[in-house]
Design a protein around this motif. Structure first.
Motif, PDB file in Angstrom:
ATOM      1  N   ASP A 246       0.864  -1.181   0.000  1.00  0.00           N
ATOM      2  CA  ASP A 246       0.000   0.000   0.000  1.00  0.00           C
ATOM      3  C   ASP A 246       0.899   1.230   0.000  1.00  0.00           C
ATOM      4  O   ASP A 246       1.667   1.447   0.937  1.00  0.00           O
ATOM      5  CB  ASP A 246      -0.890  -0.022   1.250  1.00  0.00           C
ATOM      6  CG  ASP A 246      -1.939   1.083   1.243  1.00  0.00           C
ATOM      7  OD1 ASP A 246      -1.669   2.166   0.684  1.00  0.00           O
ATOM      8  OD2 ASP A 246      -3.019   0.875   1.833  1.00  0.00           O
ATOM      9  N   ALA A 247       0.820   2.032  -1.049  1.00  0.00           N
ATOM     10  CA  ALA A 247       1.712   3.190  -1.177  1.00  0.00           C
ATOM     11  C   ALA A 247       1.540   4.177  -0.034  1.00  0.00           C
ATOM     12  O   ALA A 247       2.456   4.935   0.283  1.00  0.00           O
ATOM     13  CB  ALA A 247       1.457   3.891  -2.509  1.00  0.00           C
ATOM     14  N   ARG A 248       0.403   4.164   0.609  1.00  0.00           N
ATOM     15  CA  ARG A 248       0.187   5.067   1.737  1.00  0.00           C
ATOM     16  C   ARG A 248       0.948   4.610   2.976  1.00  0.00           C
ATOM     17  O   ARG A 248       1.182   5.394   3.900  1.00  0.00           O
ATOM     18  CB  ARG A 248      -1.310   5.143   2.074  1.00  0.00           C
ATOM     19  CG  ARG A 248      -2.173   5.699   0.960  1.00  0.00           C
ATOM     20  CD  ARG A 248      -3.637   5.461   1.268  1.00  0.00           C
ATOM     21  NE  ARG A 248      -3.938   4.035   1.380  1.00  0.00           N
ATOM     22  CZ  ARG A 248      -5.118   3.545   1.758  1.00  0.00           C
ATOM     23  NH1 ARG A 248      -6.104   4.387   2.056  1.00  0.00           N
ATOM     24  NH2 ARG A 248      -5.308   2.239   1.834  1.00  0.00           N
ATOM     25  N   ILE A 249       1.332   3.338   3.007  1.00  0.00           N
ATOM     26  CA  ILE A 249       2.008   2.773   4.176  1.00  0.00           C
ATOM     27  C   ILE A 249       3.494   2.561   3.893  1.00  0.00           C
ATOM     28  O   ILE A 249       4.352   3.065   4.611  1.00  0.00           O
ATOM     29  CB  ILE A 249       1.346   1.442   4.590  1.00  0.00           C
ATOM     30  CG1 ILE A 249      -0.105   1.711   5.013  1.00  0.00           C
ATOM     31  CG2 ILE A 249       2.120   0.774   5.714  1.00  0.00           C
ATOM     32  CD1 ILE A 249      -0.910   0.462   5.280  1.00  0.00           C
ATOM     33  N   GLY A 250       3.812   1.825   2.814  1.00  0.00           N
ATOM     34  CA  GLY A 250       5.211   1.571   2.467  1.00  0.00           C
ATOM     35  C   GLY A 250       5.810   0.460   3.304  1.00  0.00           C
ATOM     36  O   GLY A 250       5.384   0.184   4.424  1.00  0.00           O
ATOM     37  N   ARG A 251       6.850  -0.179   2.771  1.00  0.00           N
ATOM     38  CA  ARG A 251       7.444  -1.347   3.433  1.00  0.00           C
ATOM     39  C   ARG A 251       8.552  -0.991   4.417  1.00  0.00           C
ATOM     40  O   ARG A 251       8.852  -1.760   5.336  1.00  0.00           O
ATOM     41  CB  ARG A 251       7.994  -2.301   2.349  1.00  0.00           C
ATOM     42  CG  ARG A 251       8.585  -3.598   2.890  1.00  0.00           C
ATOM     43  CD  ARG A 251       7.533  -4.417   3.622  1.00  0.00           C
ATOM     44  NE  ARG A 251       8.050  -5.682   4.101  1.00  0.00           N
ATOM     45  CZ  ARG A 251       8.717  -5.844   5.256  1.00  0.00           C
ATOM     46  NH1 ARG A 251       8.956  -4.791   6.026  1.00  0.00           N
ATOM     47  NH2 ARG A 251       9.139  -7.032   5.630  1.00  0.00           N
ATOM     48  N   LYS A 252       9.180   0.178   4.247  1.00  0.00           N
ATOM     49  CA  LYS A 252      10.318   0.518   5.099  1.00  0.00           C
ATOM     50  C   LYS A 252       9.879   0.693   6.553  1.00  0.00           C
ATOM     51  O   LYS A 252       8.802   1.183   6.836  1.00  0.00           O
ATOM     52  CB  LYS A 252      11.002   1.788   4.604  1.00  0.00           C
ATOM     53  CG  LYS A 252      11.734   1.617   3.281  1.00  0.00           C
ATOM     54  CD  LYS A 252      12.461   2.882   2.884  1.00  0.00           C
ATOM     55  CE  LYS A 252      13.243   2.675   1.591  1.00  0.00           C
ATOM     56  NZ  LYS A 252      13.974   3.907   1.183  1.00  0.00           N
ATOM     57  N   PHE A 253      10.771   0.283   7.457  1.00  0.00           N
ATOM     58  CA  PHE A 253      10.558   0.390   8.899  1.00  0.00           C
ATOM     59  C   PHE A 253       9.382  -0.472   9.374  1.00  0.00           C
ATOM     60  O   PHE A 253       8.794  -0.204  10.415  1.00  0.00           O
ATOM     61  CB  PHE A 253      10.368   1.850   9.340  1.00  0.00           C
ATOM     62  CG  PHE A 253      11.662   2.624   9.357  1.00  0.00           C
ATOM     63  CD1 PHE A 253      12.390   2.762  10.522  1.00  0.00           C
ATOM     64  CD2 PHE A 253      12.164   3.171   8.195  1.00  0.00           C
ATOM     65  CE1 PHE A 253      13.593   3.447  10.540  1.00  0.00           C
ATOM     66  CE2 PHE A 253      13.362   3.858   8.193  1.00  0.00           C
ATOM     67  CZ  PHE A 253      14.075   4.000   9.372  1.00  0.00           C
ATOM     68  N   LEU A 254       9.074  -1.529   8.614  1.00  0.00           N
ATOM     69  CA  LEU A 254       8.065  -2.488   9.044  1.00  0.00           C
ATOM     70  C   LEU A 254       8.685  -3.864   9.284  1.00  0.00           C
ATOM     71  O   LEU A 254       8.039  -4.893   9.068  1.00  0.00           O
ATOM     72  CB  LEU A 254       6.945  -2.595   8.004  1.00  0.00           C
ATOM     73  CG  LEU A 254       5.928  -1.456   7.974  1.00  0.00           C
ATOM     74  CD1 LEU A 254       4.869  -1.714   6.916  1.00  0.00           C
ATOM     75  CD2 LEU A 254       5.269  -1.240   9.336  1.00  0.00           C
ATOM     76  N   ASN A 255       9.940  -3.880   9.729  1.00  0.00           N
ATOM     77  CA  ASN A 255      10.592  -5.139  10.079  1.00  0.00           C
ATOM     78  C   ASN A 255      10.474  -5.351  11.583  1.00  0.00           C
ATOM     79  O   ASN A 255      11.112  -4.646  12.374  1.00  0.00           O
ATOM     80  CB  ASN A 255      12.061  -5.129   9.667  1.00  0.00           C
ATOM     81  CG  ASN A 255      12.232  -5.191   8.169  1.00  0.00           C
ATOM     82  OD1 ASN A 255      11.378  -5.732   7.460  1.00  0.00           O
ATOM     83  ND2 ASN A 255      13.309  -4.634   7.666  1.00  0.00           N
ATOM     84  N   ALA A 256       9.654  -6.307  11.968  1.00  0.00           N
ATOM     85  CA  ALA A 256       9.488  -6.594  13.393  1.00  0.00           C
ATOM     86  C   ALA A 256      10.768  -7.200  13.952  1.00  0.00           C
ATOM     87  O   ALA A 256      11.521  -7.883  13.254  1.00  0.00           O
ATOM     88  CB  ALA A 256       8.321  -7.546  13.602  1.00  0.00           C
ATOM     89  N   GLY A 257      11.024  -6.957  15.218  1.00  0.00           N
ATOM     90  CA  GLY A 257      12.229  -7.488  15.839  1.00  0.00           C
ATOM     91  C   GLY A 257      12.303  -7.088  17.294  1.00  0.00           C
ATOM     92  O   GLY A 257      11.293  -7.069  18.001  1.00  0.00           O
ATOM     93  N   ILE A 258      13.502  -6.734  17.742  1.00  0.00           N
ATOM     94  CA  ILE A 258      13.697  -6.429  19.162  1.00  0.00           C
ATOM     95  C   ILE A 258      13.613  -4.934  19.436  1.00  0.00           C
ATOM     96  O   ILE A 258      13.858  -4.487  20.556  1.00  0.00           O
ATOM     97  CB  ILE A 258      15.039  -6.987  19.674  1.00  0.00           C
ATOM     98  CG1 ILE A 258      16.230  -6.348  18.971  1.00  0.00           C
ATOM     99  CG2 ILE A 258      15.071  -8.487  19.513  1.00  0.00           C
ATOM    100  CD1 ILE A 258      17.573  -6.761  19.555  1.00  0.00           C
ATOM    101  N   GLY A 259      13.261  -4.139  18.411  1.00  0.00           N
ATOM    102  CA  GLY A 259      13.016  -2.723  18.641  1.00  0.00           C
ATOM    103  C   GLY A 259      14.194  -1.837  18.293  1.00  0.00           C
ATOM    104  O   GLY A 259      15.262  -2.298  17.909  1.00  0.00           O
ATOM    105  N   PHE A 260      13.981  -0.540  18.452  1.00  0.00           N
ATOM    106  CA  PHE A 260      14.991   0.442  18.079  1.00  0.00           C
ATOM    107  C   PHE A 260      15.807   0.877  19.289  1.00  0.00           C
ATOM    108  O   PHE A 260      15.411   0.690  20.435  1.00  0.00           O
ATOM    109  CB  PHE A 260      14.344   1.657  17.401  1.00  0.00           C
ATOM    110  CG  PHE A 260      13.293   2.361  18.220  1.00  0.00           C
ATOM    111  CD1 PHE A 260      13.630   3.264  19.214  1.00  0.00           C
ATOM    112  CD2 PHE A 260      11.935   2.124  17.981  1.00  0.00           C
ATOM    113  CE1 PHE A 260      12.654   3.915  19.960  1.00  0.00           C
ATOM    114  CE2 PHE A 260      10.954   2.783  18.717  1.00  0.00           C
ATOM    115  CZ  PHE A 260      11.319   3.671  19.717  1.00  0.00           C
TER     116      PHE A 260
END
Length: 436
Positions: A246-260
């Motif tokens: 969805d171009a309104r959302i985008g794929r970047k920064f949607l990698n789940a893991g242990i956090g920032f």
């Protein structure tokens, strides 16, 4: 035009080298004499790809020098970039502005004519207006210093590229002459059609913290969804792929893991939350508080999964791959990987850590952990391997690399980047964060 950079830590050293690369004579001002000696020898006191080569080249050419003297900097520069740190307060969520305010008071008496001071440090909205008054109060007789705000958007690991070829420039100004000066400074960058937003001081101050707050919110959102996936048997990777189209959302920064982690996002969202509270913007305060809480909980979740896999933490040997908060960096400030390692150690586990660049910095913060010089040394006789920082060296590991090295073939992929099928086919118990 000659440029000074006040504060030569991560941001300042990178910006100073970048300004020299753009063709300016640059004087870096740093109050730590040891750091000045190191930088003057062409060495960078931290790891950032390509930076030391760039800085060393311009130190050798004479275009880049360093000093501890505010008087020398004031006499030298036409434009003075303010790049000092704004860490979290020791006893609160707000930003500690003592370095910023101290630098402005110290340089003001030595500024010549209509010299332009350009803030790059990340500060709470309203700071620039106060600094402008401080400049006026402490300026030399006859001087008419100006102030602008030009927030930085550096990504650790890509800082040189982000300095020389940024994805946008933001100029917060109070009058046209400051904009004209900044356009001259960045003429080569602007010639490459780099987008430029010219605005007022408070908007420029808000741009950086708003960007960080949005990125942090996006990360915490997908991590909250990852826990929903774990509860239902869904797969967060497939889910992120689907909504990312969805171009309104985008794929970047949607990698789940242990956090920032790191020196920016955590302290910036806390300072944003604090400033919103001061201004009575209660909904933003609540949002940032929850984003931070979700992020910190991810570290607890890793500990919970590790305990499930081991059965008993006390006496178990755990290999932690990664100490830096992200790859291509030696920065361990607020590192999720190091926080997990420390928590497991306090719970009784025997923890061995390996990071390609951050071992020395990690040892200063958590000296009671064991640090090894290679993946194999860290994993020797391990009951559980944790993949917590996504260095290429770790991502390229295969089950065969560790067969015969570990005691129990168990691995937890805290970054959701390893090939689960390959590890399971190799006879390993494999867990990840929100995946099947």
């Amino acid at each position: 035009m000659r440029v000074t950079v006040i504060g030569c830590g991560y941001l300042g050293a990178t910006h100073a080298a970048g300004m020299a690369e753009l063709g300016y004579e640059v004087l870096g001002l740093e109050v730590d004499p040891a750091k000045v000696d190191q930088l003057s020898a062409g060495r960078v006191p931290f790891y950032e790809p390509d930076l030391e080569e760039l800085l060393s080249r311009h130190v050798t050419s004479g275009n880049l020098r360093f000093t501890t003297s505010f008087e020398e900097a004031g006499a030298f520069g036409d434009v003075h970039f303010l790049c000092v740190g704004t860490p979290q307060q020791a006893h609160g969520l707000g930003a500690d502005l003592s370095q910023v305010e101290g630098a402005v008071v110290a340089i003001a008496p030595y500024l010549r004519g209509d010299a332009l001071v350009v803030g790059k440090s990340t500060v709470p909205v309203g700071t620039a207006e106060r600094l402008l008054a401080m400049l006026d109060e402490h300026k030399a007789e006859g001087a008419t210093p100006r102030l602008a705000w030009n927030p930085e958007f550096l990504r650790e690991g890509f800082a040189v590229k982000d300095t020389l070829a940024p994805d946008r420039l933001v100029f917060g100004v109070t009058e046209p002459s400051a904009e004209a000066t900044l356009r001259e400074v960045y003429a080569k960058v602007l010639a490459d059609d780099t987008p430029c937003v010219v605005t007022d001081l408070p908007t420029a101050e808000l741009v950086k913290v708003s960007a960080n707050a949005f990125l942090a919110t996006k990360i915490s959102f997908i991590n909250a969804i990852a826990e929903m996936c774990e509860a239902t048997g869904a797969d967060v990777w497939d889910l992120a792929e689907a909504i990312g189209h969805d171009a309104r959302i985008g794929r970047k920064f949607l990698n789940a893991g242990i956090g920032f982690g790191g020196g920016c996002l955590p302290k910036d969202i806390r300072a944003f939350q604090h400033r919103a509270g001061e201004l009575g913007v209660d909904h933003l305060t609540s949002l940032m508080r929850e984003v931070d809480a979700i992020n910190l909980h991810r570290r607890e979740r890793v500990g919970q999964i590790a305990a499930e896999m081991l059965g008993e933490l006390s006496g178990a040997r755990v290999a932690v791959l990664g100490a830096a908060f992200k790859p291509d960096s030696d920065d361990v400030r607020d590192s999720p990987a190091l926080a997990v390692a420390g928590t497991l150690h306090l719970a009784g586990a025997d923890v061995s850590v390996y990071d390609p660049k951050a071992n020395a910095n990690a040892a200063k913060r958590f000296p009671t952990l064991t640090y090894e010089d290679s993946v194999l040394d860290a994993c020797r006789d391990a009951d559980l391997v944790l993949h917590l920082t996504e260095w290429p060296e770790f991502r390229s590991l295969t089950p065969g690399d560790l067969d015969g090295v570990v005691r129990r073939k168990q691995i937890l992929d805290g970054r959701n980047l390893l090939d689960a099928d390959a590890w399971r086919d190799g006879g390993w118990t494999f867990r990840s964060m929100g995946r099947r």
